[in-house]
Scaffold this active site. Structure first.
Site: not given
Ligand code: COA
Ligand code: ZN
Length: 304
Positions: A14, A237, A246
Site C-alpha cells: 500500500d 490508493c 496509511n
Molecule cells: N496480474 C498481472 N496482469 C493482470 C492481472 C494480474 N493479476 N489481471 C489482469 N492482468 C492484465 C491482463 O493480462 C491484461 O493485460 P493485457 O492488456 O496486456 O492483455 C490486462 O491486465 C487487462 O486484463 P482484464 O482481464 O481485461 O482485466 P480488467 O481490465 O477487467 O481488470 C485489473 C484489470 C483489475 C486486473 C487491473 O486494473 C489491476 O490489476 N488493478 C489493480 C487494482 C489495485 O491494485 N488496486 C489498488 C489496491 S486497493
Molecule cells: Zn490502504
C-alpha cells in the site's frame, strides 16, 4: 504479561503503490529487510496486479520468490484469479483479496460489481482452502466511498459474515480514503467483534484527516487486536481520489507500547526502517512520533 497486538506492515505494498518514485526490486527488498530487522513479522510484500494499472508493483514475483516460501505471515495483494495463480506459482502462502462496501469503488478498482467482487473473493477462498493457502479479504471503503458517499454498516457486517463463513482466515475492515472517525469506527467494530471472533478481524486506516491513530484506538477499544500500518505513513490508493498515506507504523507502535501492549517491534530498528523508507521514496507523509521517538531512544541508549 502484556497483551499482544499484531501489526501487519503494508508499506511495501500500500505504501509504495502510489509513490511518484518507483522503487527497483533491490530497493523494495532493502526496505523489507529493514522492516524484518525491526521484528515486524507480518508484512505485505507486494501485489500481483496488472503492471499497467500499478507499475510500482511490477515484479512482485521476484520479492515473493526471495522471501515468502513457507511464510504465512507474509501476504500479497491479488485482484483476481490470474493474480492468485501467479502469486501461488511464485510461492506466496497468504493471499489478500479486496472486496468492496460500495459499487463505485468496485467498478473503479477492478471493473466488477460489488457482488461480482464478493463472489470472486469466495471463489478464490475456496481454491485457497484446497491449496492449503491463507486467504485474507479486505473490505475496502468500509466507512466511506469517494464515489458513493457513506458506506452502509449492515453491508460491511453481512460481507464480513459471508467471508468468514466461506473460510476466509482474516477480514480486514479498511478505511481506504481515511474518512472514518473514532465514534463511527467504535460502533462498526464493536458490532463486528460481538458477532465474530476478533482473532479473524483486523482494521486498516489511512491518515488523510489525521484520525488514523484515533481510529486505531477506537478499534482497540472495540476489541480489535490486529492492525495494518505503513512505515513512515507512506501510502494511498491510485484508484481512490483524495486518499493519502496509511496510518504510520511508528505512530501506531508508539501508542500501543506506551499503553502497555506488546507489539514485538524493535523501535530502534523501526527508526532506521523509517529513515530508509524516507530516503528511498523521497517522501514521508507520516510517522509524526519519530521526531520525539528518535531523541528519546538515543537518550535511553546513552543511559543504559
Ligand atoms: N496480474 C498481472 N496482469 C493482470 C492481472 C494480474 N493479476 N489481471 C489482469 N492482468 C492484465 C491482463 O493480462 C491484461 O493485460 P493485457 O492488456 O496486456 O492483455 C490486462 O491486465 C487487462 O486484463 P482484464 O482481464 O481485461 O482485466 P480488467 O481490465 O477487467 O481488470 C485489473 C484489470 C483489475 C486486473 C487491473 O486494473 C489491476 O490489476 N488493478 C489493480 C487494482 C489495485 O491494485 N488496486 C489498488 C489496491 S486497493
Ligand atoms: Zn490502504
Amino acid at each position: 504479561m502484556a497483551e499482544q497486538v499484531i501489526i501487519n506492515e503494508v508499506g511495501p505494498r500500500d505504501g509504495l503503490q502510489n509513490q511518484a518514485k518507483i522503487l527497483s526490486v533491490a530497493e523494495r527488498l532493502e526496505l523489507i529487510a529493514a522492516l524484518q530487522k525491526a521484528q515486524l513479522e507480518h508484512i505485505e510484500l507486494g501485489a500481483f496486479v496488472s503492471p499497467k494499472a500499478v507499475p510500482a508493483m511490477a515484479n512482485s514475483d521476484e520479492i515473493v520468490r526471495a522471501l515468502a516460501a513457507g511464510q504465512k505471515k507474509y501476504s500479497v495483494l491479488i485482484p483476481n484469479r490470474k493474480g492468485y495463480d501467479l502469486a501461488v506459482e511464485a510461492g506466496a502462502e497468504s493471499l489478500a483479496m479486496v472486496a468492496y462496501a460500495s459499487e463505485g469503488m468496485a467498478q473503479k478498482n477492478v471493473r466488477m460489481s460489488r457482488e461480482q467482487a464478493n463472489e470472486a473473493t469466495i471463489d478464490i477462498a475456496n481454491q485457497a482452502k484446497a491449496d492449503n493457502k491463507n486467504i485474507i479479504a479486505t473490505i475496502a471503503v468500509a466507512f466511506q466511498c469517494p464515489f458513493d458517499g457513506p458506506s452502509d454498516p449492515s453491508i460491511v457486517a453481512e460481507t464480513t459474515q459471508r467471508f468468514l463463513d466461506a473460510g476466509v482466515n482474516l477480514v480486514v475492515i479498511a478505511d481506504t480514503i481515511g474518512a472514518a472517525d473514532p465514534a463511527q469506527v467504535k460502533t462498526v467494530m464493536q458490532h463486528l467483534v460481538n458477532d465474530n471472533d476478533a482473532a479473524h478481524l483486523a482494521c486498516h486506516f489511512h491518515d488523510t484527516r489525521a484520525l488514523g491513530v484515533a481510529n486505531v484506538f477506537a478499534a482497540l477499544e472495540a476489541g480489535v487486536r490486529r492492525f495494518d500500518a505503513s512505515i513512515a505513513g507512506l501510502g494511498g490508493c491510485p484508484f481512490a481520489p483524495g486518499a493519502t498515506g496509511n496510518v504510520a507504523t511508528e505512530d501506531v507502535v508508539m501508542m500501543l507500547e506506551q499503553m502497555g501492549f506488546d507489539t514485538g517491534v524493535d523501535l530502534d530498528a523501526l527508526m532506521l526502517a523509517s529513515d530508509l523508507a524516507e530516503t528511498l521514496t523521497g517522501s514521508a507523509p507520516g510517522g509524526r512520533s519519530k521526531a520525539w521517538l528518535k531523541p528519546y531512544l538515543q537518550k535511553q541508549a546513552s543511559v543504559a
